[in-house]
Design an enzyme around this catalytic site. Structure first.
Site, PDB file in Angstrom:
ATOM      1  N   HIS A  78      94.186   1.445  11.283  1.00  0.00           N
ATOM      2  CA  HIS A  78      93.837   0.055  11.592  1.00  0.00           C
ATOM      3  C   HIS A  78      93.603  -0.167  13.084  1.00  0.00           C
ATOM      4  O   HIS A  78      93.115  -1.222  13.489  1.00  0.00           O
ATOM      5  CB  HIS A  78      94.892  -0.920  11.039  1.00  0.00           C
ATOM      6  CG  HIS A  78      96.180  -1.001  11.785  1.00  0.00           C
ATOM      7  ND1 HIS A  78      97.320  -0.359  11.366  1.00  0.00           N
ATOM      8  CD2 HIS A  78      96.533  -1.676  12.901  1.00  0.00           C
ATOM      9  CE1 HIS A  78      98.319  -0.635  12.176  1.00  0.00           C
ATOM     10  NE2 HIS A  78      97.858  -1.428  13.130  1.00  0.00           N
ATOM     11  N   SER A 114     101.844  -0.214  17.030  1.00  0.00           N
ATOM     12  CA  SER A 114     100.869   0.387  16.132  1.00  0.00           C
ATOM     13  C   SER A 114     100.326   1.700  16.679  1.00  0.00           C
ATOM     14  O   SER A 114      99.749   1.754  17.763  1.00  0.00           O
ATOM     15  CB  SER A 114      99.706  -0.576  15.903  1.00  0.00           C
ATOM     16  OG  SER A 114     100.094  -1.644  15.086  1.00  0.00           O
ATOM     17  N   ASP A 118      97.033   4.904   6.449  1.00  0.00           N
ATOM     18  CA  ASP A 118      96.890   4.247   7.755  1.00  0.00           C
ATOM     19  C   ASP A 118      97.017   5.247   8.903  1.00  0.00           C
ATOM     20  O   ASP A 118      97.579   4.938   9.952  1.00  0.00           O
ATOM     21  CB  ASP A 118      97.903   3.112   7.926  1.00  0.00           C
ATOM     22  CG  ASP A 118      97.499   2.156   9.052  1.00  0.00           C
ATOM     23  OD1 ASP A 118      96.299   2.071   9.366  1.00  0.00           O
ATOM     24  OD2 ASP A 118      98.394   1.509   9.636  1.00  0.00           O
TER      25      ASP A 118
END
Length: 370
Positions: A72, A189, A102
Site C-alpha cells: 500500500h 507502514s 501487503d
C-alpha cells in the site's frame, strides 16, 4: 482415509515458541546497541506525484539494494525516492508487489557499495511477551525507534486504507491479509520490527484505531500494531525478486464462521459449506459440515483466521487441518498444490492500483472460498 487421525484432545491456543532471539547482543537486551546495529538498514520511502507526497518506511535486505515495504506504500504511482539513514537519497523503482500480503519489493537505482542490510528471524519461534523494537518514519519523523513486546500471534485483521495512505484495522468491507504478529511498539507502514538479536521479526502493516471513518483527524497508535510475520515476508519477497509476482494457494472449500461441539464444549471455527472437486481439500478428505478449528496446529476461530493461514502458505506445502466432525476432532493432511485462479500479485508496469478485493470471494452470506 489414510491421512486422517481422530482425537478427543482439543487444539490449544498457542503462546508461541521459545523466542526468536538466538544471540542477544551484549548479553542482556540493550536496545541502544540493537538500534546502532540495524538503523542503517531502515529507509524512508517517498513517492511524489503532482505535488503530492506518499511516505512510508522500508528495510534493505541485500547488497543489491532490494528493499521490503508495504504494497500500500509502493503501489502508488509517481517518482520514488529512498532516503538512507545518513540522509543520502537515491531513485528507486518497484520490483513487484503482492496485495494479498501487503508486501512489495523496491530496488535502489545504482546503490552504493556499502549498504547495510538486515536479516530475518524465524518468526515461527516468536513467543508472546518477547521484546521487540520497531524502527520507521512515522509522520516523516525519520529513524524513530520504539520498543515493546509481542502481544499476540496469528492475529487475523481486516485492513482499510485511509486518506494518509496508512492502514488501520477493524473497518467494514476490507480485504483480509495474512495472520499477523500483534505488537505494542508503534511502527510505521513498511518499517521493520526487530528482535533482541537485531533480526527482522515482521514488517509493520497496520495499527488498530479507535477513530471512526467520519473523523477528520488522523488516529495515532493506541498500542496495538500488526506486522506481517518474517517467514511470510521472506518467501513472498523471494518470489517477487525471482519472478515479479507471487502465486497463492487455495484449499478448495467454501466456509462460513460457525461453531461445533465436542462433549460439553463448543468451539468457534470455519464451517465447511462445500468442497470443490479436484482440490486440496477433497484430496485430504474434508467434508461438507466439518468445522475447521486448527491449521498446522494453530487455532482457527473464524473465516478470517483460516483465510490468513491459507494465504500465507507456500505452494506445494503439506499442512494439517483439524476439524470437528460428528462430535470428534479429526485431523487430515492436505497437500497445497492448487493455485488461486486469480492472482492479487502485480509486477512493475502493471495497472494494479492496490486492488485489495482481487481475491476476496465474500458474498452476502459471508461465505468465503479458501
Amino acid at each position: 482415509i489414510s491421512n486422517t487421525t481422530t482425537s478427543t484432545v482439543a487444539p490449544n491456543s498457542s503462546t508461541g515458541g521459545s523466542g526468536s532471539t538466538d544471540t542477544i547482543i551484549s548479553g542482556s537486551t540493550n536496545w541502544k546497541t540493537v538500534a546502532k546495529k540495524v538503523a542503517a538498514s531502515v529507509v524512508s520511502i517517498t513517492i511524489t506525484s503532482s505535488g503530492r507526497e506518499i511516505m512510508g518506511s522500508g528495510v534493505i535486505i541485500d547488497k543489491k539494494g532490494d528493499i521490503i515495504t508495504n504494497n500500500h506504500v509502493a503501489s502508488n504511482s509517481g517518482d520514488m525516492t529512498v532516503t538512507l539513514s545518513n540522509g543520502d537519497m537515491y531513485k528507486a523503482s518497484i520490483v513487484g508487489s503482492d496485495s494479498t500480503t501487503d508486501i512489495a519489493v523496491v530496488r535502489i537505482k545504482n546503490p552504493p557499495k556499502n549498504l547495510t542490510y538486515a536479516t530475518f528471524a524465524n518468526s515461527d519461534n516468536l513467543a508472546v511477551g518477547e521484546s521487540v523494537m520497531a524502527i520507521g518514519n512515522p509522520l516523516g519523523y525519520e529513524n524513530t525507534a520504539t520498543t515493546g513486546v509481542v502481544s499476540a500471534l496469528n492475529r487475523p485483521v481486516t485492513l482499510s486504507e485511509n486518506s494518509t495512505n496508512s492502514y488501520s484495522s477493524g473497518s467494514d468491507d476490507n480485504t483480509v491479509y495474512t495472520n499477523t504478529v500483534q505488537i505494542d511498539a508503534a511502527g510505521n507502514s513498511g518499517g521493520p520490527s526487530f528482535n533482541a538479536s537485531g533480526k527482522i521479526i515482521g514488517i509493520n502493516t497496520a495499527i488498530a484505531s479507535t477513530a471512526s471513518s467520519s473523523s477528520s483527524g488522523n488516529a495515532g497508535s493506541i498500542g496495538i500494531g500488526f506486522a506481517i510475520p518474517a517467514n511470510t515476508v521472506k518467501w513472498v519477497a523471494d518470489e517477487i525478486i525471482k519472478s515479479g509476482k507471487v502465486e497463492h494457494v487455495t484449499l478448495g472449500v467454501t466456509v462460513q464462521t460457525g461453531t461445533a461441539t465436542v462433549g460439553s464444549a463448543t468451539r468457534a471455527g470455519a464451517t465447511v459449506k462445500s468442497v470443490s472437486d479436484d482440490s486440496s481439500a477433497s484430496a485430504a478428505g474434508l467434508q461438507t459440515g466439518d468445522t475447521i478449528v486448527a491449521y498446522n496446529g494453530n487455532t482457527v476461530g473464524s473465516v478470517e483466521s483460516l483465510l490468513g493461514y491459507v494465504r500465507s502458505t507456500q505452494k506445494n506445502s503439506s499442512v494439517t487441518v483439524t476439524v470437528i466432525r460428528d462430535g470428534k476432532y479429526v485431523t487430515v493432511k492436505a497437500q497445497m498444490t492448487h493455485a488461486e485462479s486469480k492472482s492479487s500479485s502485480s509486477n512493475s508496469g502493471s495497472d494494479d492500483n492496490n486492488n485489495n478485493d482481487d481475491n476476496n470471494n465474500d458474498d452476502n452470506n459471508n461465505d468465503d472460498g479458501e
